[in-house]
Design a protein around this motif. Structure first.
Motif, mmCIF file in Angstrom:
data_model
loop_
_atom_site.group_PDB
_atom_site.id
_atom_site.type_symbol
_atom_site.label_atom_id
_atom_site.label_comp_id
_atom_site.label_asym_id
_atom_site.label_seq_id
_atom_site.Cartn_x
_atom_site.Cartn_y
_atom_site.Cartn_z
ATOM 1 N N ALA A 199 -9.970 6.398 -1.918
ATOM 2 C CA ALA A 199 -9.146 5.177 -2.534
ATOM 3 C C ALA A 199 -9.363 4.993 -4.086
ATOM 4 O O ALA A 199 -10.532 5.260 -4.445
ATOM 5 N N SER A 200 -8.633 4.547 -4.608
ATOM 6 C CA SER A 200 -8.358 4.138 -5.940
ATOM 7 C C SER A 200 -9.225 2.783 -5.994
ATOM 8 O O SER A 200 -9.221 1.903 -5.647
ATOM 9 N N LEU A 201 -10.103 3.045 -7.125
ATOM 10 C CA LEU A 201 -11.230 1.922 -7.412
ATOM 11 C C LEU A 201 -10.220 0.660 -7.738
ATOM 12 O O LEU A 201 -10.744 -0.397 -7.612
ATOM 13 N N ARG A 202 -9.128 0.871 -8.639
ATOM 14 C CA ARG A 202 -8.251 -0.086 -9.088
ATOM 15 C C ARG A 202 -7.688 -0.953 -8.082
ATOM 16 O O ARG A 202 -7.798 -1.966 -7.914
ATOM 17 N N SER A 203 -7.120 -0.229 -7.005
ATOM 18 C CA SER A 203 -6.427 -0.735 -5.871
ATOM 19 C C SER A 203 -7.553 -1.617 -4.978
ATOM 20 O O SER A 203 -7.411 -2.595 -4.494
ATOM 21 N N TRP A 204 -8.682 -0.955 -4.823
ATOM 22 C CA TRP A 204 -9.590 -1.374 -4.136
ATOM 23 C C TRP A 204 -10.051 -2.705 -4.748
ATOM 24 O O TRP A 204 -10.259 -3.736 -3.990
ATOM 25 N N LEU A 205 -10.485 -2.943 -6.001
ATOM 26 C CA LEU A 205 -10.807 -4.271 -6.560
ATOM 27 C C LEU A 205 -9.583 -5.211 -6.620
ATOM 28 O O LEU A 205 -10.047 -6.387 -6.316
ATOM 29 N N PHE A 206 -8.705 -4.910 -6.755
ATOM 30 C CA PHE A 206 -7.335 -5.805 -6.724
ATOM 31 C C PHE A 206 -7.252 -6.349 -5.347
ATOM 32 O O PHE A 206 -7.015 -7.372 -5.206
ATOM 33 N N ALA A 207 -7.482 -5.383 -4.202
ATOM 34 C CA ALA A 207 -7.609 -6.048 -2.886
ATOM 35 C C ALA A 207 -8.360 -7.045 -2.943
ATOM 36 O O ALA A 207 -8.373 -7.965 -1.983
ATOM 37 N N ILE A 208 -9.941 -6.701 -3.175
ATOM 38 C CA ILE A 208 -10.818 -7.728 -3.117
ATOM 39 C C ILE A 208 -10.498 -8.802 -3.441
ATOM 40 O O ILE A 208 -10.720 -9.982 -3.008
ATOM 41 N N LEU A 209 -10.010 -8.841 -5.001
ATOM 42 C CA LEU A 209 -9.627 -10.005 -5.725
ATOM 43 C C LEU A 209 -8.722 -10.976 -4.890
ATOM 44 O O LEU A 209 -8.880 -11.965 -4.782
ATOM 45 N N TYR A 210 -7.499 -10.342 -4.470
ATOM 46 C CA TYR A 210 -6.587 -10.956 -3.717
ATOM 47 C C TYR A 210 -7.001 -11.773 -2.675
ATOM 48 O O TYR A 210 -6.725 -12.945 -2.005
ATOM 49 N N VAL A 216 2.856 -4.595 -9.641
ATOM 50 C CA VAL A 216 3.816 -3.540 -9.927
ATOM 51 C C VAL A 216 4.517 -3.522 -11.433
ATOM 52 O O VAL A 216 4.628 -2.655 -11.962
ATOM 53 N N THR A 217 4.827 -4.801 -11.822
ATOM 54 C CA THR A 217 5.388 -4.802 -13.149
ATOM 55 C C THR A 217 4.226 -4.970 -14.254
ATOM 56 O O THR A 217 4.602 -4.206 -15.382
ATOM 57 N N VAL A 218 3.235 -5.533 -13.995
ATOM 58 C CA VAL A 218 2.256 -5.798 -15.113
ATOM 59 C C VAL A 218 1.409 -4.591 -15.165
ATOM 60 O O VAL A 218 0.756 -4.043 -16.022
ATOM 61 N N GLU A 219 0.695 -4.502 -14.027
ATOM 62 C CA GLU A 219 -0.389 -3.651 -13.727
ATOM 63 C C GLU A 219 -0.110 -2.159 -13.578
ATOM 64 O O GLU A 219 -0.881 -1.332 -13.553
ATOM 65 N N GLY A 220 1.304 -1.853 -13.335
ATOM 66 C CA GLY A 220 1.818 -0.682 -13.137
ATOM 67 C C GLY A 220 1.269 0.126 -11.762
ATOM 68 O O GLY A 220 1.347 1.269 -11.835
ATOM 69 N N LEU A 221 0.927 -0.723 -10.595
ATOM 70 C CA LEU A 221 0.515 -0.132 -9.568
ATOM 71 C C LEU A 221 1.775 0.676 -8.893
ATOM 72 O O LEU A 221 2.700 -0.061 -8.805
ATOM 73 N N SER A 222 1.591 1.572 -8.079
ATOM 74 C CA SER A 222 2.670 2.154 -7.477
ATOM 75 C C SER A 222 2.747 1.276 -5.792
ATOM 76 O O SER A 222 1.978 0.648 -5.645
ATOM 77 N N TYR A 223 4.088 1.497 -5.359
ATOM 78 C CA TYR A 223 4.329 1.021 -4.084
ATOM 79 C C TYR A 223 3.262 1.130 -3.180
ATOM 80 O O TYR A 223 2.731 0.282 -2.297
ATOM 81 N N GLN A 224 2.868 2.397 -3.066
ATOM 82 C CA GLN A 224 2.060 2.946 -1.976
ATOM 83 C C GLN A 224 0.396 2.197 -2.340
ATOM 84 O O GLN A 224 -0.228 1.875 -1.467
#
Length: 171
Positions: A53-64, A122-130
């Motif tokens: 898993a991407s560290l960035r995605s994982w941290l955003f998921a936890i924050l959310y 998607v627009t600011v952080e540039g995360l992919s839809y996936q």
């Protein structure tokens, strides 16, 4: 003393996490608290993190999720507070461009947190839809559909329309 690669990765992601938290909470100290809680939770659960898993995605998921949990707690205890925070009236900008930008920011602020989150990721952080689909644990098609609705809602709000959806009559 050598610096651990995780330290560098976290330092790089910290401004992004803080910016996202600030958009969610709309309060600087609450955003800082949310980022701190996110990092504490991530570090305490580091062993449960999937290596792929991407560290960035994982941290955003936890924050959310931390944000949503906090909102739920706040809603349960809102009756104890006894007061609501009134929104401040924005000052009229002097130029047309500033007025349009202010209008769009206000429209963005009126979106529900889920829609704001999708647009920010998607627009600011540039995360992919996936990556967003992984954060929310949803199919990618659902993310795309919700993102489309969020963009449409932002357009409508920016043009001054109400947030209540219109109902269609089915025959």
């Amino acid at each position: 003393m050598p610096v651990h690669p995780l330290d560098d990765a976290l330092r790089e992601l910290l401004p992004r996490l803080r910016r996202f938290a600030l958009w969610l909470t709309r309060d600087l100290s609450s955003a800082d608290d949310l980022v701190q809680a996110t990092l504490e939770r991530a570090l305490s659960r580091w062993s449960s993190r999937r290596e792929d898993a991407s560290l960035r995605s994982w941290l955003f998921a936890i924050l959310y999720r931390q944000f949503l949990d906090g909102r739920r707690r706040a809603q349960r205890h809102a009756w104890l507070l006894g007061r609501l925070r009134a929104e401040e009236e924005p000052q009229a900008p002097s130029a047309e461009r500033e007025a349009i930008a202010q209008s769009m920011l206000e429209a963005f602020g009126r979106l529900n947190p889920e829609q704001r989150s999708l647009l920010l990721w998607v627009t600011v952080e540039g995360l992919s839809y996936q990556e967003v689909a992984q954060i929310l644990d949803l199919p990618i098609g659902t993310v795309m559909s919700r993102l489309s609705r969020a963009r449409a809602a932002l357009r409508r709000l920016g043009e001054g329309e109400s947030t209540t959806p219109s109902l269609r009559v089915l025959k």
